[in-house]
Motif scaffolding. Structure first.
Motif, PDB file in Angstrom:
ATOM      1  N   ARG A  77      34.442 -62.609 -19.884  1.00  0.00           N
ATOM      2  CA  ARG A  77      35.381 -62.553 -18.766  1.00  0.00           C
ATOM      3  C   ARG A  77      34.872 -63.374 -17.585  1.00  0.00           C
ATOM      4  N   PRO A  78      35.787 -63.883 -16.754  1.00  0.00           N
ATOM      5  CA  PRO A  78      35.329 -64.627 -15.565  1.00  0.00           C
ATOM      6  C   PRO A  78      34.628 -63.697 -14.585  1.00  0.00           C
ATOM      7  N   GLY A  79      33.709 -64.245 -13.811  1.00  0.00           N
ATOM      8  CA  GLY A  79      32.974 -63.438 -12.848  1.00  0.00           C
ATOM      9  C   GLY A  79      31.594 -63.075 -13.365  1.00  0.00           C
ATOM     10  N   LYS A  80      30.907 -62.211 -12.640  1.00  0.00           N
ATOM     11  CA  LYS A  80      29.556 -61.804 -13.014  1.00  0.00           C
ATOM     12  C   LYS A  80      29.599 -60.843 -14.205  1.00  0.00           C
ATOM     13  N   THR A  81      28.774 -61.129 -15.194  1.00  0.00           N
ATOM     14  CA  THR A  81      28.756 -60.307 -16.409  1.00  0.00           C
ATOM     15  C   THR A  81      28.387 -58.861 -16.084  1.00  0.00           C
ATOM     16  N   GLY A  82      27.394 -58.650 -15.225  1.00  0.00           N
ATOM     17  CA  GLY A  82      26.969 -57.292 -14.876  1.00  0.00           C
ATOM     18  C   GLY A  82      28.069 -56.492 -14.209  1.00  0.00           C
ATOM     19  N   ASP A  83      28.786 -57.134 -13.286  1.00  0.00           N
ATOM     20  CA  ASP A  83      29.902 -56.462 -12.605  1.00  0.00           C
ATOM     21  C   ASP A  83      31.016 -56.134 -13.595  1.00  0.00           C
ATOM     22  N   ASN A  84      31.310 -57.079 -14.498  1.00  0.00           N
ATOM     23  CA  ASN A  84      32.344 -56.852 -15.507  1.00  0.00           C
ATOM     24  C   ASN A  84      31.965 -55.696 -16.427  1.00  0.00           C
ATOM     25  N   LEU A  85      30.682 -55.626 -16.776  1.00  0.00           N
ATOM     26  CA  LEU A  85      30.211 -54.565 -17.670  1.00  0.00           C
ATOM     27  C   LEU A  85      30.419 -53.190 -17.044  1.00  0.00           C
ATOM     28  N   LEU A  86      30.015 -53.032 -15.791  1.00  0.00           N
ATOM     29  CA  LEU A  86      30.180 -51.745 -15.119  1.00  0.00           C
ATOM     30  C   LEU A  86      31.659 -51.400 -14.927  1.00  0.00           C
ATOM     31  N   SER A  87      32.475 -52.414 -14.667  1.00  0.00           N
ATOM     32  CA  SER A  87      33.908 -52.187 -14.509  1.00  0.00           C
ATOM     33  C   SER A  87      34.526 -51.664 -15.806  1.00  0.00           C
ATOM     34  N   LEU A  88      34.106 -52.232 -16.948  1.00  0.00           N
ATOM     35  CA  LEU A  88      34.604 -51.774 -18.245  1.00  0.00           C
ATOM     36  C   LEU A  88      34.191 -50.330 -18.523  1.00  0.00           C
ATOM     37  N   LEU A  89      32.952 -50.012 -18.201  1.00  0.00           N
ATOM     38  CA  LEU A  89      32.447 -48.653 -18.427  1.00  0.00           C
ATOM     39  C   LEU A  89      33.155 -47.645 -17.524  1.00  0.00           C
ATOM     40  N   GLU A  90      33.369 -48.037 -16.263  1.00  0.00           N
ATOM     41  CA  GLU A  90      34.045 -47.153 -15.315  1.00  0.00           C
ATOM     42  C   GLU A  90      35.512 -46.933 -15.694  1.00  0.00           C
ATOM     43  N   SER A  91      36.105 -47.892 -16.394  1.00  0.00           N
ATOM     44  CA  SER A  91      37.530 -47.821 -16.730  1.00  0.00           C
ATOM     45  C   SER A  91      37.809 -47.034 -18.002  1.00  0.00           C
ATOM     46  N   ARG A  92      36.770 -46.487 -18.611  1.00  0.00           N
ATOM     47  CA  ARG A  92      36.978 -45.602 -19.765  1.00  0.00           C
ATOM     48  C   ARG A  92      37.759 -44.365 -19.312  1.00  0.00           C
ATOM     49  N   LEU A  93      38.648 -43.880 -20.157  1.00  0.00           N
ATOM     50  CA  LEU A  93      39.483 -42.740 -19.781  1.00  0.00           C
ATOM     51  C   LEU A  93      38.644 -41.509 -19.449  1.00  0.00           C
ATOM     52  N   ASP A  94      37.590 -41.235 -20.235  1.00  0.00           N
ATOM     53  CA  ASP A  94      36.781 -40.049 -19.944  1.00  0.00           C
ATOM     54  C   ASP A  94      36.088 -40.165 -18.584  1.00  0.00           C
ATOM     55  N   ASN A  95      35.641 -41.379 -18.229  1.00  0.00           N
ATOM     56  CA  ASN A  95      35.007 -41.561 -16.929  1.00  0.00           C
ATOM     57  C   ASN A  95      36.014 -41.415 -15.789  1.00  0.00           C
ATOM     58  N   VAL A  96      37.236 -41.902 -16.001  1.00  0.00           N
ATOM     59  CA  VAL A  96      38.277 -41.793 -14.973  1.00  0.00           C
ATOM     60  C   VAL A  96      38.594 -40.319 -14.700  1.00  0.00           C
ATOM     61  N   VAL A  97      38.689 -39.523 -15.763  1.00  0.00           N
ATOM     62  CA  VAL A  97      38.931 -38.083 -15.597  1.00  0.00           C
ATOM     63  C   VAL A  97      37.791 -37.446 -14.801  1.00  0.00           C
ATOM     64  N   TYR A  98      36.567 -37.851 -15.112  1.00  0.00           N
ATOM     65  CA  TYR A  98      35.399 -37.333 -14.374  1.00  0.00           C
ATOM     66  C   TYR A  98      35.424 -37.779 -12.918  1.00  0.00           C
ATOM     67  N   ARG A  99      35.665 -39.062 -12.678  1.00  0.00           N
ATOM     68  CA  ARG A  99      35.695 -39.597 -11.314  1.00  0.00           C
ATOM     69  C   ARG A  99      36.820 -38.968 -10.484  1.00  0.00           C
ATOM     70  N   ALA A 100      37.894 -38.593 -11.151  1.00  0.00           N
ATOM     71  CA  ALA A 100      39.032 -37.988 -10.445  1.00  0.00           C
ATOM     72  C   ALA A 100      38.754 -36.543 -10.051  1.00  0.00           C
ATOM     73  N   GLY A 101      37.662 -35.981 -10.562  1.00  0.00           N
ATOM     74  CA  GLY A 101      37.306 -34.614 -10.211  1.00  0.00           C
ATOM     75  C   GLY A 101      37.971 -33.557 -11.063  1.00  0.00           C
ATOM     76  N   LEU A 102      38.495 -33.962 -12.233  1.00  0.00           N
ATOM     77  CA  LEU A 102      39.150 -33.005 -13.117  1.00  0.00           C
ATOM     78  C   LEU A 102      38.198 -32.456 -14.181  1.00  0.00           C
ATOM     79  N   ALA A 103      36.938 -32.886 -14.141  1.00  0.00           N
ATOM     80  CA  ALA A 103      35.924 -32.384 -15.071  1.00  0.00           C
ATOM     81  C   ALA A 103      34.581 -32.332 -14.348  1.00  0.00           C
ATOM     82  N   ARG A 104      33.717 -31.433 -14.778  1.00  0.00           N
ATOM     83  CA  ARG A 104      32.423 -31.241 -14.123  1.00  0.00           C
ATOM     84  C   ARG A 104      31.468 -32.393 -14.413  1.00  0.00           C
TER      85      ARG A 104
END
Length: 202
Positions: A77-104
């Motif tokens: 992907r265009p841009g910094k590989t490290g930033d893209n990697l973290l963005s992909l990991l953060e965009s996982r559905l399980d992480n989004v549910v956690y970040r939204a505060g719906l899971a401990r």
């Protein structure tokens, strides 16, 4: 789907970071496990890079093969590989549910997703690694809203901990994704450049 199911506290102690979040056992003994846990370890560039990669893997609950695929996708992907990697990991559905505060924890979020409690854009989705996109709408199934995990989530929800790329309505069990997360919005103790350096050598 394969995942690590072993003790996370031991991994936290080995890597020197709380992978669970609020882990009392790690706070009591924040040194490496085992008989020689308190002995000084010889540092090396490779060891530092490997530890950072392992830290990211266990933080997001991803096995090595899948993590490598995330890295390869990020590098294309265009841009910094490290930033893209973290963005992909953060965009996982399980992480989004956690970040939204719906899971401990992320493990708890993964369990809720695999048990089929969520609908993404009107479609039931039970894949924790599902990549959310800009303008996605994630809803808790109406039948699930009155189950114990979501009642507790509503009562304990803290809007201040929700990242700016998400908008959460805990009473409705709805998460709106404004955008893909950028590095400044990702608060994890990971030095992504070390991960890029690690994979660039193998």
């Amino acid at each position: 789907m394969a995942r690590y199911t072993g003790p996370l506290t031991k991994k936290s102690r080995r890597l020197g970071v709380d992978l669970v979040g609020g882990d009392k056992a790690f706070e009591r003994r924040p040194y490496a496990p085992g008989q020689h846990g308190r002995t000084r370890v010889k540092e090396s560039e490779y060891r530092t890079q490997l530890q950072e990669k392992q830290k990211a893997r266990y933080t997001y609950g991803v096995l090595e093969k899948q993590f490598r695929r995330y890295y390869e996708l990020a590098s294309r992907r265009p841009g910094k590989t490290g930033d893209n990697l973290l963005s992909l990991l953060e965009s996982r559905l399980d992480n989004v549910v956690y970040r939204a505060g719906l899971a401990r924890t992320r493990r708890h979020a993964r369990q809720l997703v695999t048990h089929g409690h969520f609908i993404v854009n009107g479609v039931k989705t039970n894949i924790p690694s599902f990549q959310v996109s800009k303008h996605d709408i994630i809803d808790v199934k109406p039948k699930s809203l009155e189950t114990t995990p979501f009642i507790i989530a509503r009562e304990t929800h803290d809007a201040d901990t929700v990242p700016g790329w998400l908008d959460v309505s805990p009473d409705r069990g709805r998460i709106l994704v404004h955008q893909r997360p950028v590095r400044e919005q990702i608060v994890v103790p990971i030095q992504e450049q070390l991960i890029v350096e690690f994979y660039s050598k193998i």
